[in-house]
Design a protein around this motif. Structure first.
Motif, PDB file in Angstrom:
ATOM      1  N   LEU A   1     -27.022  17.590  36.767  1.00  0.00           N
ATOM      2  CA  LEU A   1     -26.424  18.924  36.831  1.00  0.00           C
ATOM      3  C   LEU A   1     -26.141  19.485  35.435  1.00  0.00           C
ATOM      4  O   LEU A   1     -26.295  20.686  35.194  1.00  0.00           O
ATOM      5  N   LEU A   2     -25.740  18.607  34.527  1.00  0.00           N
ATOM      6  CA  LEU A   2     -25.262  19.085  33.223  1.00  0.00           C
ATOM      7  C   LEU A   2     -26.043  18.435  32.086  1.00  0.00           C
ATOM      8  O   LEU A   2     -26.132  17.207  31.996  1.00  0.00           O
ATOM      9  N   GLU A   3     -26.606  19.264  31.207  1.00  0.00           N
ATOM     10  CA  GLU A   3     -27.295  18.774  30.009  1.00  0.00           C
ATOM     11  C   GLU A   3     -26.388  18.991  28.799  1.00  0.00           C
ATOM     12  O   GLU A   3     -25.795  20.064  28.668  1.00  0.00           O
ATOM     13  N   VAL A   4     -26.332  18.012  27.914  1.00  0.00           N
ATOM     14  CA  VAL A   4     -25.472  18.115  26.736  1.00  0.00           C
ATOM     15  C   VAL A   4     -26.303  18.376  25.480  1.00  0.00           C
ATOM     16  O   VAL A   4     -27.308  17.703  25.234  1.00  0.00           O
TER      17      VAL A   4
ATOM     18  N   THR B   1     -15.393   9.743  25.167  1.00  0.00           N
ATOM     19  CA  THR B   1     -14.884   9.043  26.354  1.00  0.00           C
ATOM     20  C   THR B   1     -14.657  10.022  27.505  1.00  0.00           C
ATOM     21  O   THR B   1     -15.068   9.772  28.643  1.00  0.00           O
ATOM     22  N   ASP B   2     -14.014  11.153  27.187  1.00  0.00           N
ATOM     23  CA  ASP B   2     -13.736  12.147  28.223  1.00  0.00           C
ATOM     24  C   ASP B   2     -15.029  12.718  28.809  1.00  0.00           C
ATOM     25  O   ASP B   2     -15.145  12.928  30.020  1.00  0.00           O
ATOM     26  N   LEU B   3     -15.995  12.984  27.930  1.00  0.00           N
ATOM     27  CA  LEU B   3     -17.264  13.555  28.406  1.00  0.00           C
ATOM     28  C   LEU B   3     -18.016  12.560  29.283  1.00  0.00           C
ATOM     29  O   LEU B   3     -18.605  12.927  30.305  1.00  0.00           O
ATOM     30  N   ASP B   4     -18.000  11.279  28.865  1.00  0.00           N
ATOM     31  CA  ASP B   4     -18.653  10.247  29.679  1.00  0.00           C
ATOM     32  C   ASP B   4     -18.068  10.245  31.086  1.00  0.00           C
ATOM     33  O   ASP B   4     -18.798  10.139  32.084  1.00  0.00           O
ATOM     34  N   ALA B   5     -16.733  10.363  31.161  1.00  0.00           N
ATOM     35  CA  ALA B   5     -16.066  10.369  32.476  1.00  0.00           C
ATOM     36  C   ALA B   5     -16.510  11.579  33.292  1.00  0.00           C
ATOM     37  O   ALA B   5     -16.860  11.469  34.469  1.00  0.00           O
TER      38      ALA B   5
ATOM     39  N   THR C   1     -27.897  11.642   9.765  1.00  0.00           N
ATOM     40  CA  THR C   1     -29.014  11.472  10.688  1.00  0.00           C
ATOM     41  C   THR C   1     -28.467  11.621  12.099  1.00  0.00           C
ATOM     42  O   THR C   1     -27.249  11.582  12.310  1.00  0.00           O
ATOM     43  N   TYR C   2     -29.381  11.790  13.052  1.00  0.00           N
ATOM     44  CA  TYR C   2     -28.900  12.034  14.415  1.00  0.00           C
ATOM     45  C   TYR C   2     -28.223  10.815  14.995  1.00  0.00           C
ATOM     46  O   TYR C   2     -27.524  10.909  16.001  1.00  0.00           O
ATOM     47  N   MET C   3     -28.410   9.655  14.352  1.00  0.00           N
ATOM     48  CA  MET C   3     -27.777   8.440  14.861  1.00  0.00           C
ATOM     49  C   MET C   3     -26.334   8.288  14.408  1.00  0.00           C
ATOM     50  O   MET C   3     -25.632   7.382  14.837  1.00  0.00           O
ATOM     51  N   ASP C   4     -25.881   9.177  13.519  1.00  0.00           N
ATOM     52  CA  ASP C   4     -24.497   9.115  13.058  1.00  0.00           C
ATOM     53  C   ASP C   4     -23.526   9.686  14.080  1.00  0.00           C
ATOM     54  O   ASP C   4     -22.316   9.671  13.870  1.00  0.00           O
ATOM     55  N   VAL C   5     -24.035  10.218  15.173  1.00  0.00           N
ATOM     56  CA  VAL C   5     -23.215  10.899  16.166  1.00  0.00           C
ATOM     57  C   VAL C   5     -23.265  10.081  17.463  1.00  0.00           C
ATOM     58  O   VAL C   5     -24.313   9.534  17.793  1.00  0.00           O
ATOM     59  N   PRO C   6     -22.146   9.970  18.198  1.00  0.00           N
ATOM     60  CA  PRO C   6     -22.162   9.147  19.419  1.00  0.00           C
ATOM     61  C   PRO C   6     -23.248   9.600  20.398  1.00  0.00           C
ATOM     62  O   PRO C   6     -23.538  10.793  20.501  1.00  0.00           O
ATOM     63  N   GLN C   7     -23.795   8.640  21.107  1.00  0.00           N
ATOM     64  CA  GLN C   7     -24.962   8.916  21.942  1.00  0.00           C
ATOM     65  C   GLN C   7     -24.701   9.937  23.060  1.00  0.00           C
ATOM     66  O   GLN C   7     -25.618  10.659  23.453  1.00  0.00           O
ATOM     67  N   THR C   8     -23.475  10.014  23.524  1.00  0.00           N
ATOM     68  CA  THR C   8     -23.142  11.009  24.560  1.00  0.00           C
ATOM     69  C   THR C   8     -23.464  12.420  24.081  1.00  0.00           C
ATOM     70  O   THR C   8     -23.852  13.283  24.869  1.00  0.00           O
ATOM     71  N   LEU C   9     -23.320  12.642  22.785  1.00  0.00           N
ATOM     72  CA  LEU C   9     -23.559  13.970  22.226  1.00  0.00           C
ATOM     73  C   LEU C   9     -25.027  14.194  21.875  1.00  0.00           C
ATOM     74  O   LEU C   9     -25.404  15.281  21.433  1.00  0.00           O
ATOM     75  N   ARG C  10     -25.852  13.142  22.026  1.00  0.00           N
ATOM     76  CA  ARG C  10     -27.277  13.282  21.727  1.00  0.00           C
ATOM     77  C   ARG C  10     -28.068  12.428  22.709  1.00  0.00           C
ATOM     78  O   ARG C  10     -28.685  11.430  22.322  1.00  0.00           O
TER      79      ARG C  10
END
Lengths: 597, 597
Positions: free
Chosen positions: B515-518, B502-506, B530-539
Motif C-alpha cells: 500500500l505504501l512506498e517510501v 522504528t516507528d515507520l517499520d511498525a 552514500t545511500y548505505m549511510d541511511v537506515p534501510q527503511t528509508l531506502r
C-alpha cells in the motif's frame, strides 16, 4: 550435404555494407535516408544478444538524436554521472563527475547492451525499407584494377561473392557494387581480403569482462557508479548497466594460468565465470558483490591490442569503419562510439558522390578526419590502459619508479575530445574551412569551424516553442545554412537584408535541389515580430525561423556572434563547415565550390 | 435477419467500464494496473478517427507521465505557448502567454487528435492484458435494491446486458458486476438508464468546429498560435494542431439558417464544410486561411450546454465519469482533461474498495472531489463562452451596455485551476487532511495538502542522476511516503532518526503489503554520503533515496520544508494527503485509519 548454387544473374547495388554492428547499421541508415540503393549483410543469424560494447558517450547520443533515436536509446539505458575511485594501496576513495563538458547536451554516459543499439538502428533502417540480410557471409571480393573503371562514377568496379548460410541449398550470389563498406569488426574479413595492415601493438594487459546482475545485498555503495579499484596487483573496473546489471572488468596475470603452455596463446578454456568472479571477489574484499551463476549473462577474456589500420579505404571504393580499423581497450567505453561516428562521417560523403554532387576528393576526407581521430584514441588508450593496470603499477613500484600515472578522471579529462566526443575538431580540408578561426579560443560555447554545433535553445517565432538548435540539424543528408540575421528589423539593416536575400536566392538556385536547408535566428526578442516580417528566403517553412530569446541565455553571445550577424554552414554530420560575415554569400559559394562538382 | 442468442452462463467481473473514450480508458487502465478484474466495452467499432477533443492541459500531461505515457503523447503533438487576440472592433491585436503557472512541468497545452490519446491509453491497457470489446452496446442495467447485497463487498449487485454488434448472430451476454463505470459520453446511456438528471441549461450560443489543413500561402501570421478573433458579430477561435493542421471554431447566428423551421431544432443539414468556411472566411478578412475541400478532416455544429449531473454515483456501485457528468463549451479545451482526471481520481478508490482495503466512504470522495470541480468548470465556461461570443458582445452594445467581458487571457488566468489543472485543491475529507495547512499561502511551489506534487529535480544518491520527484509518484495504485529527513547525518539527529525508523517499520507492518512506498529526500549535499549511510527503511531500494542538491534550486526551500524535515503522504493520484512533522508517524497512522479498514 548441401550443394552450392549460384544465382543466375549478378545483382547490382550502389553500396554493399558488410557487417550489421553499430558502424555498419549507422552507415546503412545514413545511406538509406539519403535514398541510396544500399544492402547490408551480416554473418550472424541475429543481432548481439548480450555483452559486447555497452557505453554510449555524449556526442554519440547527439548523433542518435539527429536521427530521432536518442529517446529510444535513453528509455531504458542506465546513465552514468560519477566515477568512484578506490585505491586500496593509498587507502583512499573518492567520487568525481564523469562528463566535464559544459556544452554536453547529455551530461552522462549511457550504458546499454550493444544489442539494444543494434535493435534501434535496425528498426530505423527497416523504416527506410532496408532489411539486414543474415546470416550472409562474403566469400570473395574483387576490386577492379582498371583505372578508367575506378574513375567512372557509373561503374560497379567491385564484385563480392556472398553466401547465405541458413538455407538448405546454400546459395551464393555475385554482387556488383559501386562501393563496399567493411564494418565487420576487429577481425574484419574485408580488411584482410584487401591486405590492409594494422599498425600498432598487442599490449601485455590481459583482462576479463563479466556481465551479471548482483544480488541486492551487496555492501559496495558505489555499484551504481563507474568504480575503479586498484587492489594489490589486480585492477578492477565496474560499469553500472541497464536494468540493475553491472559489468566487471578484471585484470588477469600470469599467475592466473592465462597462457596455454603448448600454444603460447591466451587460453580461454582456463576460465569460467566462477573462476573470474573468484579472482574479482578476492581483489574486491572487503566489499562484496554477490551474484549467482544464473545471473551471469556474458563473459570474455582478452588481451588489449592498440592498433589502427594503415589506410581506411582502398582506391576510394572500399572503406573500412569501426572496429575494422581500430582496436583498443574496451574499458574507456569508446568502441561503439568511435564506430558510430566513423559511419556518421562516411555515409553522407558516399551519398554525395553517388548522387554525382561531389567527386572522390570528398571521400578522401573520411580517412583524413577519422584516421587522425583513431590515432588520438590509441594515444588515450595507452594512457588509460596503463593507468588502470594494477599490475603495471606494481611492476613500476617494484622497479623503484615513482608512480604518477593518471587517475581515471585525469585520463578522461585529458582526452575529453575522445571520451565524450564533444571536443573533436576536424582539421581544415575541402569541407572544413581554414578561415576564419578567430572564434576558436573564445570558450567552450563558441561556434568553431570543424567542431560540432553546441546545443542552445531558441524560440520558434511562429509559435514561441523552445527548440534546441541541434534539432534543426537533423541527419537528413543536407547541409544547413544558419542565417544569424542580427537585429533584422532595425531600419538600417533592411537594405542589406534585401541584398542578402537576393544573393542567397542566387546561391540556392545554383546548388543541387535539396542540398542546402536555410534556418534563420533573429537576435531581437520582440513580441511584435511575426515570422512573416522576414523575407521568405530566410523562412522557407514556418518552422525555419527563430528568436534568440529563451531564458537559458542569449544564443548570439553563446556562439560569439555579434549583432552584425553571420552565415554558418553545417555539414550533414553536424560539424561547422564555414563561418562568414552575414553579407558574404560569395564566401559560402566558394566553400561549396571546393568539393561540389 | 439475425436472431438474438444469449450466452448460456452469466459472466462475472469486478468492474465493467462502459465507454472507451479518454475517461473510460483511463479508469480501466488504473484498475488493470492495480490488478482489478476489469472489462471495457464501447459501442463504436473503432476508436475516434478524427475531430472531437484535441486539447491536453499541463496537469493532464503530468497524469499521463505518471503512467509513463507523456512521451508517447508529446511525440507528435503540437505545443501551444501563445494566445493571439484580434479584436477588429477595437482594431487591436496582441499575444499573451497561454500557461501562466510557474510550477507547470509542461508549460504549454498539447493539441492532438482524441484518437491518438485513445490509441495511447488503449495500447497501455493492452499491455496490462485488457482488450477493449467493441462494438458492444449495453441494452439493460439492473442495480439491486437489496441493501444487504449492496453492502456486501463480495456481491455482484449489478446486472448489465450487453450486445455484440458485429456478429452475424448478434450475441447478448449478461454481465454480473460489482461496479459499473459509465464513461459513455454526453448522451450517457448509463446516466439515463439510472435516471440521473443533468442540472443546468442550454445556452443560446451556437458554434461550428471544423478541422482542416491550410495551404501554406496563408497570410495570417498567427495560425500556429491559439487565435481569438472578434470580427463584427462573428466570433472565431483558431487552434493549431498536430501535423500543421488547425481547428476553427466559428460562431453561428440566426442569419445562418440554424434552426429548422418545422422542428425548431438545430438543423445540421443546413451546413457543410464549404458553407462554414465561407462564413469564417468573411469574418476572417482581410486575413486568409486557404484550404481545399479534401483537406477538411472533420466538422460539427453544436449548441453550448452547461450542465452537471446531479450525482456522480448511484448507491456507490454505479459511477459516471467524463462527459457523462458534465457538458460545456469545447473551446476552453477542457473536456478530455476533466474526463481523464475524473477517471484518475476514481480508479484507485475502486481498486482499494475491491481489495477490501477501504470501505465505501472512500468511494464517496469521488463525487465530493470531482463534482465540485465540475461546478467550477461550468462557472469558467459561462464566463468563457460569453467572452468569446461576438454576438453576445454585439447584443450588449446594441442594448447600450458597457462591454467589459474578460479577454481570453483573463479568463484563462482567473480559472487557472480549471484550465491548466495545476491549481486544483481538493477540500478536506477522509483522504485529505485538514491540518496543517499553514503552508497553503506560502507561494506556488509550496507543498499543500489537497494539491498535486509540484515538480522538482533531486539527485539520486546511488548514482547522482537527476530525477523529477513527480516520477517517484507513479500511478501504480500505491500511496507514497516522502521522508524529508532534514540534515540526516548530523550527529544530534541520529537518535531521532533511529526512532523514526522504528516507528515507520511498525506502521509499514500494520498496513496492507504494497500500500505504501517510501522515498527519502536528504537535505544535505555531501559527496561523502552514500545511500548505505541511511537506515534501510528509508531506502527500500537503491532508487528510493535522493539528495536535495541539484542546480535547479534547493527542493526543501521550494516546498517550504525546513531542516527539521517532514513526512508527506501522497495519494495514489499524486495529491498531498497529509503533511506531518518528521517524528509524527502516529499522525500518518491516524491519516490512514480514517479510510482504511
Amino acid at each position: 550435404m548441401s550443394s552450392t548454387v549460384e544465382s543466375s544473374t549478378p545483382s547490382k547495388v550502389d553500396v554493399l555494407v558488410i557487417g550489421a554492428g553499430p558502424a555498419g547499421l549507422t552507415c546503412a541508415l545514413g545511406l538509406a535516408k539519403a535514398g541510396v540503393n544500399v544492402r547490408i549483410v551480416d554473418h550472424s543469424p541475429t543481432k548481439v544478444q548480450s555483452g559486447h560494447a555497452d557505453g554510449v558517450m555524449p556526442r554519440t547520443i547527439e548523433v542518435l538524436q539527429s536521427h530521432g533515436l536518442a529517446d529510444a536509446l535513453l528509455k531504458d539505458a542506465n546513465q552514468v554521472y560519477t566515477i568512484s575511485n578506490y585505491n586500496y594501496e593509498a587507502d583512499c576513495a573518492g567520487r568525481v563527475t564523469m562528463i566535464n563538458e559544459p556544452t554536453a547536451r547529455y551530461p552522462f554516459a549511457a550504458t546499454q547492451n550493444q544489442g539494444v543499439m543494434e535493435g534501434i538502428l535496425g528498426d530505423a533502417l527497416l523504416k527506410e525499407g532496408a532489411v539486414i540480410e543474415r546470416p550472409v557471409r562474403p566469400t570473395a571480393i574483387d576490386l577492379s584494377t582498371d583505372e578508367n573503371e575506378l574513375k567512372d562514377p557509373d561503374a560497379y568496379p567491385i564484385k563480392v561473392r556472398v553466401k547465405k548460410l541458413n538455407e538448405e541449398e546454400a546459395a551464393e550470389e555475385l554482387v556488383h557494387a559501386k562501393y563496399v563498406v567493411g564494418a565487420d569488426g576487429a577481425h574484419s574479413w574485408v580488411r584482410r581480403a584487401l591486405n590492409v595492415p594494422m599498425e600498432g601493438e598487442q599490449t601485455a594487459h590481459v583482462w576479463a569482462a563479466i556481465d551479471f546482475t548482483p544480488t541486492p545485498d551487496s555492501n559496495f555503495p558505489d555499484w551504481r557508479n563507474i568504480a575503479t579499484v586498484n587492489a594489490k596487483d589486480v585492477g578492477i573496473m565496474l560499469i553500472p548497466r541497464e536494468g540493475g546489471k553491472i559489468r566487471l572488468y578484471v585484470e588477469l596475470g600470469s599467475e592466473d594460468g592465462l597462457v596455454n603452455a603448448e600454444s603460447g596463446r591466451l587460453d580461454s578454456a582456463q576460465f569460467s565465470p566462477d573462476r573470474l568472479l573468484e579472482i574479482a571477489k578476492k581483489a574486491f574484499a572487503p566489499f562484496v558483490l554477490k551474484t549467482t551463476p544464473e545471473n551471469v549473462e556474458w563473459w570474455t577474456v582478452y588481451v588489449i591490442g592498440q592498433r589502427v589500420a594503415s589506410t581506411f579505404s582502398v582506391k576510394d571504393r572500399v572503406f573500412i569503419a569501426g572496429d575494422a580499423c581500430h582496436t583498443h581497450s574496451p574499458k574507456g567505453g569508446q568502441g561503439m562510439n568511435v564506430s558510430i561516428n566513423d559511419a556518421h562521417n562516411l555515409a553522407w560523403k558516399l551519398a554525395y558522390t553517388i548522387r554525382g554532387w561531389a567527386g572522390t576528393s570528398l571521400l578522401d576526407t573520411y580517412e583524413f578526419e577519422r584516421r587522425s581521430f583513431a590515432l588520438e584514441l590509441i594515444a588515450f588508450d595507452k594512457w588509460f590502459a596503463e593507468g588502470f593496470s594494477a599490475k603495471a603499477r606494481a611492476k613500476l613500484i617494484a622497479e623503484g619508479n615513482n608512480v604518477d600515472l593518471p587517475g581515471p578522471l585525469e585520463a578522461f579529462r585529458a582526452f575529453s575530445s575522445v571520451t565524450t566526443g564533444i571536443r573533436i575538431r576536424y582539421a581544415p580540408s575541402i569541407i572544413t574551412a581554414t578561415a576564419p578561426d578567430k572564434t576558436d579560443e573564445n570558450g567552450p560555447y563558441t561556434l568553431t569551424v570543424g567542431k560540432r554545433l553546441p546545443p542552445q535553445v531558441v524560440l520558434r517565432v511562429a509559435d514561441r516553442r523552445p527548440v534546441n538548435v541541434q534539432d534543426l540539424c537533423l541527419s537528413n543528408g543536407r547541409f544547413k545554412l544558419f542565417v544569424f540575421t542580427g537585429d533584422v528589423l532595425s531600419a538600417d539593416d533592411i537594405q542589406s537584408l534585401n541584398k542578402l536575400t537576393t544573393d542567397l536566392d542566387a546561391l540556392l538556385s545554383e546548388l543541387p535541389k535539396g542540398l542546402l536547408e536555410v534556418f534563420s535566428i533573429i537576435k531581437a526578442k520582440d513580441d511584435a515580430i511575426t515570422y512573416m516580417d522576414v523575407p521568405q528566403t530566410l523562412r522557407p517553412h514556418w518552422t525555419s525561423i527563430h528568436f534568440d530569446g529563451h531564458a537559458s541565455g542569449p544564443v548570439y553571445d553563446a556562439y560569439g556572434i555579434n549583432r552584425e550577424g553571420a552565415l554558418v554552414v553545417f555539414r550533414p554530420d553536424g560539424y561547422v563547415g564555414t563561418i562568414t560575415p552575414l553579407g558574404e554569400v560569395e564566401l559560402v559559394r566558394q566553400y561549396f565550390r571546393q568539393f561540389l562538382k
